[in-house]
Design a protein around this motif. Structure first.
Motif, short mmCIF file in Angstrom:
data_model
loop_
_atom_site.label_atom_id
_atom_site.label_comp_id
_atom_site.label_asym_id
_atom_site.label_seq_id
_atom_site.Cartn_x
_atom_site.Cartn_y
_atom_site.Cartn_z
N ASN A 245 -13.33 -7.73 -5.68
CA ASN A 245 -13.74 -6.98 -5.53
C ASN A 245 -13.05 -5.51 -5.08
OD1 ASN A 245 -15.18 -6.64 -8.85
ND2 ASN A 245 -16.77 -6.98 -7.99
N GLU A 246 -13.50 -5.80 -3.55
CA GLU A 246 -12.88 -5.92 -2.54
C GLU A 246 -11.60 -5.06 -2.51
OE1 GLU A 246 -15.02 -5.51 2.18
OE2 GLU A 246 -13.58 -7.27 2.16
N MET A 247 -10.85 -6.40 -2.77
CA MET A 247 -8.90 -6.60 -3.16
C MET A 247 -9.01 -5.06 -3.80
SD MET A 247 -7.61 -8.32 -0.85
CE MET A 247 -6.43 -8.58 -1.49
N ALA A 248 -9.47 -4.91 -4.88
CA ALA A 248 -9.59 -4.18 -5.70
C ALA A 248 -9.51 -2.95 -5.54
CB ALA A 248 -9.63 -4.23 -7.25
N LEU A 249 -10.51 -2.47 -4.67
CA LEU A 249 -10.66 -0.99 -4.62
C LEU A 249 -10.04 -0.72 -3.01
CD1 LEU A 249 -15.21 -1.04 -3.87
CD2 LEU A 249 -13.21 -0.16 -5.97
N ASN A 250 -9.33 -1.65 -2.56
CA ASN A 250 -8.60 -1.36 -1.72
C ASN A 250 -7.30 -1.06 -2.12
OD1 ASN A 250 -10.60 -1.44 0.89
ND2 ASN A 250 -10.27 -2.97 1.22
N CYS A 251 -6.34 -2.39 -2.60
CA CYS A 251 -5.51 -1.89 -3.18
C CYS A 251 -5.12 -0.46 -4.54
CB CYS A 251 -5.42 -3.03 -4.53
SG CYS A 251 -4.65 -4.42 -3.71
N ARG A 252 -6.11 -0.02 -4.52
CA ARG A 252 -6.30 0.93 -5.56
C ARG A 252 -5.97 2.53 -4.57
NH1 ARG A 252 -11.63 2.55 -8.36
NH2 ARG A 252 -12.35 3.46 -6.21
N GLU A 253 -6.76 2.26 -3.51
CA GLU A 253 -6.17 3.76 -2.19
C GLU A 253 -4.73 3.13 -1.53
OE1 GLU A 253 -8.61 6.02 -1.74
OE2 GLU A 253 -9.65 4.96 -3.89
N ASP A 255 -3.15 2.05 -3.42
CA ASP A 255 -1.23 2.38 -4.34
C ASP A 255 -0.62 1.46 -4.66
OD1 ASP A 255 -0.31 3.79 -6.15
OD2 ASP A 255 1.46 4.30 -5.61
N ILE A 256 -1.20 0.29 -5.18
CA ILE A 256 -0.60 -1.37 -5.07
C ILE A 256 -1.51 -1.65 -6.41
CG2 ILE A 256 -0.70 -3.45 -4.48
CD1 ILE A 256 -0.74 -2.64 -1.23
N ASP A 257 -0.70 -2.33 -7.12
CA ASP A 257 -1.09 -2.26 -8.65
C ASP A 257 -1.75 -3.78 -8.34
OD1 ASP A 257 -2.05 -3.78 -10.88
OD2 ASP A 257 -0.35 -3.16 -13.02
N ILE A 258 -3.19 -4.24 -8.35
CA ILE A 258 -4.33 -5.24 -8.26
C ILE A 258 -3.76 -6.27 -9.52
CG2 ILE A 258 -6.43 -4.29 -8.77
CD1 ILE A 258 -6.30 -7.39 -6.27
N TRP A 259 -3.69 -6.63 -10.47
CA TRP A 259 -3.74 -6.80 -11.33
C TRP A 259 -2.01 -7.78 -10.68
CZ3 TRP A 259 -7.70 -7.68 -14.38
CH2 TRP A 259 -9.03 -6.99 -13.53
N GLU A 260 -1.04 -7.02 -11.09
CA GLU A 260 0.22 -7.83 -10.54
C GLU A 260 -0.28 -8.89 -8.98
OE1 GLU A 260 4.96 -6.52 -9.80
OE2 GLU A 260 3.31 -4.62 -10.45
N VAL A 261 -0.39 -7.75 -8.39
CA VAL A 261 -1.11 -8.74 -7.10
C VAL A 261 -1.59 -10.31 -7.29
CG1 VAL A 261 -2.19 -9.27 -4.98
CG2 VAL A 261 -1.49 -7.48 -5.59
N ILE A 262 -2.88 -10.10 -8.41
CA ILE A 262 -3.57 -11.16 -8.83
C ILE A 262 -2.51 -12.02 -9.68
CG2 ILE A 262 -4.94 -12.22 -10.42
CD1 ILE A 262 -6.93 -9.82 -9.56
N CYS A 263 -1.51 -11.87 -10.47
CA CYS A 263 -0.43 -12.82 -11.03
C CYS A 263 0.50 -13.08 -10.52
CB CYS A 263 -0.01 -11.50 -12.54
SG CYS A 263 -1.25 -10.75 -13.89
N ALA A 264 1.14 -12.54 -9.14
CA ALA A 264 1.50 -13.11 -8.30
C ALA A 264 1.18 -14.12 -7.72
CB ALA A 264 2.01 -11.91 -7.37
N ALA A 265 0.11 -13.80 -7.22
CA ALA A 265 -1.39 -14.95 -5.87
C ALA A 265 -0.98 -16.50 -7.48
CB ALA A 265 -2.33 -14.33 -5.88
#
Length: 444
Positions: A245-253, A255-265
């Motif tokens: 959740n913290e990663m998602a909020l920070n990624c939004r600020e 301008d990084i797509d957290i869902w793409e980050v999760i799929c990559a990881a």
């Protein structure tokens, strides 16, 4: 213990074991909720005679009439159990005296203000056992609780009140429930049972019972180990949800797509377990269980820094969602439709759902709020007001400024959102997965 008493106790143990092995034992399940009801039906399916106890007379009447209140259990399965004449539902606690095995599956909530464990339901169940229990019964607690509860709240109270010896005159164990509402992949019988008895005999008898119900048993050395294992399971999830959740909020600020980050990881075949962000943490386990461990640890003067920090992050998520929805609307007193009121997809369970905080935050700022949930026709807010689910149609959704996707039920036709007028605030990334394109979608 004299020789005569010891021989009588041994005979009692052997008789109970024989009743388990031959399925002649009568099983009582205290609490016909999301845990006790499925367990009771599983025991019926395995050949036991079962009495389902609940103090809610309305629930008892519905179940006795063949109407299931839990989405995972269809009426047909309940009616099949009733027709066998091996399943009955009752609010009469005196029937406990007929049972050979009693499994306690009652709620263990938190005091919402101070997040202190509330064991009043367990206390009430033990009161009934003291009033109506008899010698040589096996008493198992499944409700989630802090370590030491089984020993102090159940075994020692029973021993003192009934003047019986634990492990000889009666038997007590703890085996945490692990039911996952809405998860059709794992039935009750598929989930391994951790079992910890007060004595070795208690563990053996409880393990013998569960081995007739589930495919795998994991005995441990004490109830305290079993109690803590359950708390670890869900504290692990709570802390990791806070991280994502913290990663998602920070990624939004950023301008990084957290869902793409999760799929990559998630492509890494080792050392990473996928967790996904959301609008808040709900249900009767994950947002509750860590605080049972926190409470007992703090009582002993110990620190729980990770739990405290995870709570700060997770508790703020519904507020973050409501604030961002207002930002997307670009005006005060906007109109918002929330899709999904349940705490998780494909269930009719709103317990501890973050939807309540989101609604109350937005309503407190003058917004008009509606919701749609195909499984929950009405909800009651903390202020006593009630809301009813509205239709999910193209005409209906175009009345709003913002639509928040809170719960991603599979049965919802997300294609309706194509070319929709409102901004879609998708907290579950469902629009991308369901190809609801051509709409203004913003993810968490």
């Amino acid at each position: 213990m004299n020789t005569v008493t010891k021989e009588a106790s041994n005979l009692g143990q052997k008789r109970l074991l024989h009743l388990i092995e031959t399925k002649q034992a009568i099983v009582g399940v205290l609490g016909m909720g999301y845990v006790g009801f499925p367990l009771a039906l599983e025991c019926v399916d395995k050949g036991y005679n079962v009495i389902g106890f609940d103090k809610n007379s309305e629930k008892v009447s519905l179940l006795a009439a063949g109407s299931s209140h839990i989405q995972d259990i269809e009426d047909d399965r309940l009616n099949s159990a009733l027709q066998t004449k091996r399943f009955q539902v009752s609010a009469d606690m005196s029937l406990i005296q007929k049972c050979d095995i009693i499994v306690i599956c009652v709620p263990t909530p938190l005091d919402k203000k101070d997040k202190i464990p509330d064991l009043s339901y367990i206390d009430s169940a033990v009161d009934s056992m003291i009033a109506y229990g008899r010698q040589h019964q096996l008493l198992i607690l499944e409700s989630t609780t802090y370590p030491g509860t089984t020993k102090k709240k159940i075994a020692e109270r029973m021993a003192s009140s009934r003047r019986m010896e634990i492990g000889t005159d009666f038997f007590t164990a703890y085996s945490p429930e692990r039911i996952d509402p809405g998860n059709s992949q794992y039935e009750v019988s598929d989930i391994p049972k951790v079992v910890g008895g007060i004595t070795q005999t208690c563990t053996e008898l409880a393990s013998a019972f569960y081995s007739t119900i589930v495919t795998s048993i994991h005995p441990v050395t004490s109830p305290e180990v079993a109690e803590t294992a359950k708390l670890l399971e869900n504290t692990y999830r709570y802390v990791n949800i806070a991280l994502i959740n913290e990663m998602a909020l920070n990624c939004r600020e950023l301008d990084i797509d957290i869902w793409e980050v999760i799929c990559a990881a998630d492509t890494k075949p080792f050392g990473f377990q996928k967790f996904i962000p959301g609008p808040g943490v709900g249900g009767h386990c994950i947002p509750i269980d860590p605080f049972y461990f926190k409470w007992i640890a703090n009582e002993k003067g110990l620190q729980t820094k990770l739990i405290d920090l995870a709570d700060e992050i997770n508790s703020n998520m519904p507020i973050s969602v409501s604030d961002y929805a207002l930002k997307l609307a670009g005006k005060d007193k906007c109109s918002i439709l929330i899709i999904g009121a349940a705490y998780k997809k494909n269930t009719n369970d709103p317990r501890e759902s973050s939807v309540f905080t989101i609604m109350e935050e937005l309503m407190g700022k003058g917004c008009t709020i509606d919701y749609h949930d195909p499984f929950i026709s009405k909800i009651s807010l903390n202020d006593g007001s009630r809301k009813q689910s509205v239709p999910f149609t193209k005409e209906q959704i175009n009345q709003y400024d913002v639509i928040i996707i809170h719960t991603d039920h599979d049965v919802i036709d997300y294609s309706i959102l194509k070319d929709a007028s409102p901004i879609i605030f998708d907290t579950r990334n469902v629009c991308r997965e369901k190809s609801a394109d051509n709409c203004r979608v913003v993810t968490l």
